[in-house]
Design an enzyme around this catalytic site. Structure first.
Site, PDB file in Angstrom:
ATOM      1  N   ARG A 147       0.831  -1.215   0.000  1.00 40.68           N
ATOM      2  CA  ARG A 147       0.000   0.000   0.000  1.00 40.68           C
ATOM      3  C   ARG A 147       0.861   1.260   0.000  1.00 40.68           C
ATOM      4  NH1 ARG A 147      -1.808   2.566   4.418  1.00 40.68           N
ATOM      5  NH2 ARG A 147      -2.093   0.733   5.713  1.00 40.68           N
TER       6      ARG A 147
ATOM      7  N   TYR B  94     -16.132  13.932 -17.817  1.00 35.57           N
ATOM      8  CA  TYR B  94     -16.471  12.507 -17.662  1.00 35.57           C
ATOM      9  C   TYR B  94     -17.464  12.306 -16.498  1.00 35.57           C
ATOM     10  CZ  TYR B  94     -15.550   7.558 -16.661  1.00 35.57           C
ATOM     11  OH  TYR B  94     -15.667   6.220 -16.411  1.00 35.57           O
TER      12      TYR B  94
ATOM     13  N   ASP C 125      -7.025  16.082 -17.562  1.00 35.53           N
ATOM     14  CA  ASP C 125      -7.248  14.652 -17.778  1.00 35.53           C
ATOM     15  C   ASP C 125      -6.941  14.381 -19.255  1.00 35.53           C
ATOM     16  OD1 ASP C 125      -8.340  12.142 -18.368  1.00 35.53           O
ATOM     17  OD2 ASP C 125      -9.999  12.362 -16.940  1.00 35.53           O
TER      18      ASP C 125
ATOM     19  N   LYS D 142      -7.412   2.937 -20.064  1.00 33.59           N
ATOM     20  CA  LYS D 142      -7.714   3.204 -21.470  1.00 33.59           C
ATOM     21  C   LYS D 142      -6.437   3.048 -22.309  1.00 33.59           C
ATOM     22  CE  LYS D 142     -11.618   4.149 -19.492  1.00 33.59           C
ATOM     23  NZ  LYS D 142     -11.974   5.482 -19.062  1.00 33.59           N
TER      24      LYS D 142
HETATM   25  C1  PLP Z   1     -12.482   6.127 -17.882  1.00 32.02           C
HETATM   26  C2  PLP Z   1     -12.172   7.548 -17.598  1.00 32.02           C
HETATM   27  C3  PLP Z   1     -11.946   8.004 -16.284  1.00 32.02           C
HETATM   28  C4  PLP Z   1     -12.088   7.097 -15.085  1.00 32.02           C
HETATM   29  O1  PLP Z   1     -11.124   6.117 -15.091  1.00 32.02           O
HETATM   30  P1  PLP Z   1     -11.303   4.686 -14.354  1.00 32.02           P
HETATM   31  O2  PLP Z   1     -10.038   4.002 -14.661  1.00 32.02           O
HETATM   32  O3  PLP Z   1     -12.522   4.051 -14.936  1.00 32.02           O
HETATM   33  O4  PLP Z   1     -11.492   4.995 -12.915  1.00 32.02           O
HETATM   34  C5  PLP Z   1     -11.617   9.330 -16.099  1.00 32.02           C
HETATM   35  N1  PLP Z   1     -11.524  10.189 -17.140  1.00 32.02           N
HETATM   36  C6  PLP Z   1     -11.741   9.784 -18.408  1.00 32.02           C
HETATM   37  C7  PLP Z   1     -11.628  10.777 -19.506  1.00 32.02           C
HETATM   38  C8  PLP Z   1     -12.086   8.461 -18.688  1.00 32.02           C
HETATM   39  O5  PLP Z   1     -12.309   8.064 -19.946  1.00 32.02           O
END
Ligand code: PLP
Length: 397
Positions: free
Chosen positions: A59, A112, A184, A209
């Protein structure tokens, strides 16, 4: 390594994290352990006084997390990085490490859905004020940032209409009001855009992603200055949002090929977007690489290497056409995530934007006929053929 190209560094960064150890493994081994053994109290002191080459408890840190952090810091061009259990845990770490009760966060109105819920349902309840605003015009953003605002949170490209944020302009707007800009960058990946070199103060990713890219591991990444990352790390150590060693190992394995993948995602998406525009039954295509996209010029300036693999299109026949289209696809799966190696579609009206009424959808520029397409790495003619036959069937209504 610093004079090598992006692809070389994407392949090699992180792998040397283990070379000091006895095995001299070519690639990063998996440290699937929750705890590490100590020989002396002196070693314990060394770790607890901040030496990040030692490990105590997963952790608090693990070699696989560290290898992926080195990759992330190097590829986004930041001093340090933190990996977390998910994109949401990364966003929480960066926000919670900077804001206390009484502070405010400004965020893009079309952010998002998960981030919207985190801000509106959780952080607001804990006393952090939240303002959602249109980020299309940086000057307007500067005027609407409240004095108590510590952070402006935006996405490089929005979901699902792939609207492009003017990151350099938004950085100036935030800084003029004494706020920091958090970007992001999930939809672009560091291959196509690096927000820190355009004025952002921190970058976050859902590595679930493009960075992992293979739809087999969740994870998140924050990249920023050493100081901000230490505060993010403390938050994640205290709250338990760390990435598991196996997910970190899988993600670094996926990340090695990101330069090649993004090149192919972009080329396939560009070809599919141009072709879709000419199809009967398709009302509109949303892709920043197309000249008729409202942010095409901005995209051409910020993303000279391509606009990535995400796009959306509106079927003229609305919900019924969308349903029929999705059922008719052969290898293109309906999977409400994105940015994997295979092509997938989603239906924002029934998934990410489910809570919105028809007029609210229209206000955002969406319809019940809007399909989001995450263009994969298949042969482009096969993607086109699958879409073509499904479009033909959806038009038979
Ligand atoms: C999927 C996504 C998130 C969240 O990510 P997780 O890995 O599902 O927690 C945040 N921002 C964007 C643009 C995303 O596509």
């Amino acid at each position: 390594m610093s004079d090598h190209g992006f692809s070389t560094r994407a392949l090699h960064s992180g792998d040397t994290a283990d070379r000091s150890m006895v095995t001299r493994a070519k690639t990063m081994p998996l440290y699937e352990t929750s705890v590490f053994v100590y020989d002396s109290l002196e070693q314990v002191d060394d770790f607890l006084s901040g030496n990040r080459d030692n490990y105590m408890y997963t952790r608090l840190g693990n070699p696989n997390q560290r290898a992926l952090e080195q990759w992330g810091a190097s590829r986004e061009g930041g001093e340090d990085a933190l990996v977390t259990a998910s994109g949401m845990a990364a966003i929480l770490a960066v926000l919670a490490s900077e804001c206390s009760a009484g502070d405010r966060i400004a965020a893009a109105r079309d952010i998002y859905g998960g981030t919207h819920s985190l801000l509106a349902k959780e952080l607001a309840r804990l006393g952090i004020g939240v303002d959602f605003l249109s980020v299309d015009d940086p000057q307007g953003v500067s005027r609407s940032i409240a004095p108590a605002t510590k952070l402006l949170l935006v996405e490089t490209c929005s979901n699902p209409l792939v609207r492009v944020a003017d990151i350099p302009g938004l950085a100036r707007a935030a800084h003029a009001r004494g706020a920091k800009l958090v970007v992001d960058n999930t939809f672009l990946s560091p291959v196509l855009f690096q927000p820190l070199s355009h004025g952002a103060d921190a970058v976050v990713h859902s590595t679930t992603k493009y960075i992992n890219g293979h739809s087999d591991a969740s994870g998140g990444l924050v990249v920023s200055t050493g100081d901000w990352i230490s505060r993010c790390r403390r938050f994640t150590q205290n709250s338990g949002g760390h990435l598991s060693p196996f997910e970190a190992w899988l993600t670094l394995r996926g990340a090695k090929t990101i330069a090649l993948r993004m090149e192919r995602h972009s080329a396939n998406a560009q070809a599919i977007a141009g072709w879709l525009e000419s199809r009967p039954g398709v009302q509109r295509v949303h892709y920043p690489g197309l000249p008729n996209h409202p942010h095409h010029d901005l995209a051409a300036r910020l993303f000279p290497r391509g606009s990535g693999g995400m796009m959306a299109f509106d079927l003229a026949g609305g919900l019924a056409a969308a349903d029929r289209f999705m059922r008719s696809l052969s290898f293109i799966a309906f999977a409400p995530s994105l940015a994997g190696v295979t092509t997938t579609i989603s239906h924002p009206g029934k998934t990410s934007h489910r809570g919105l009424s028809e007029p609210e959808l229209r206000e955002l520029g969406l319809t019940q006929g809007t399909i989001r397409l995450s263009v994969g790495l298949e042969d482009v003619e096969d993607i086109r053929a699958d879409l073509e036959q499904a479009l033909a069937r959806s038009a038979e209504l």
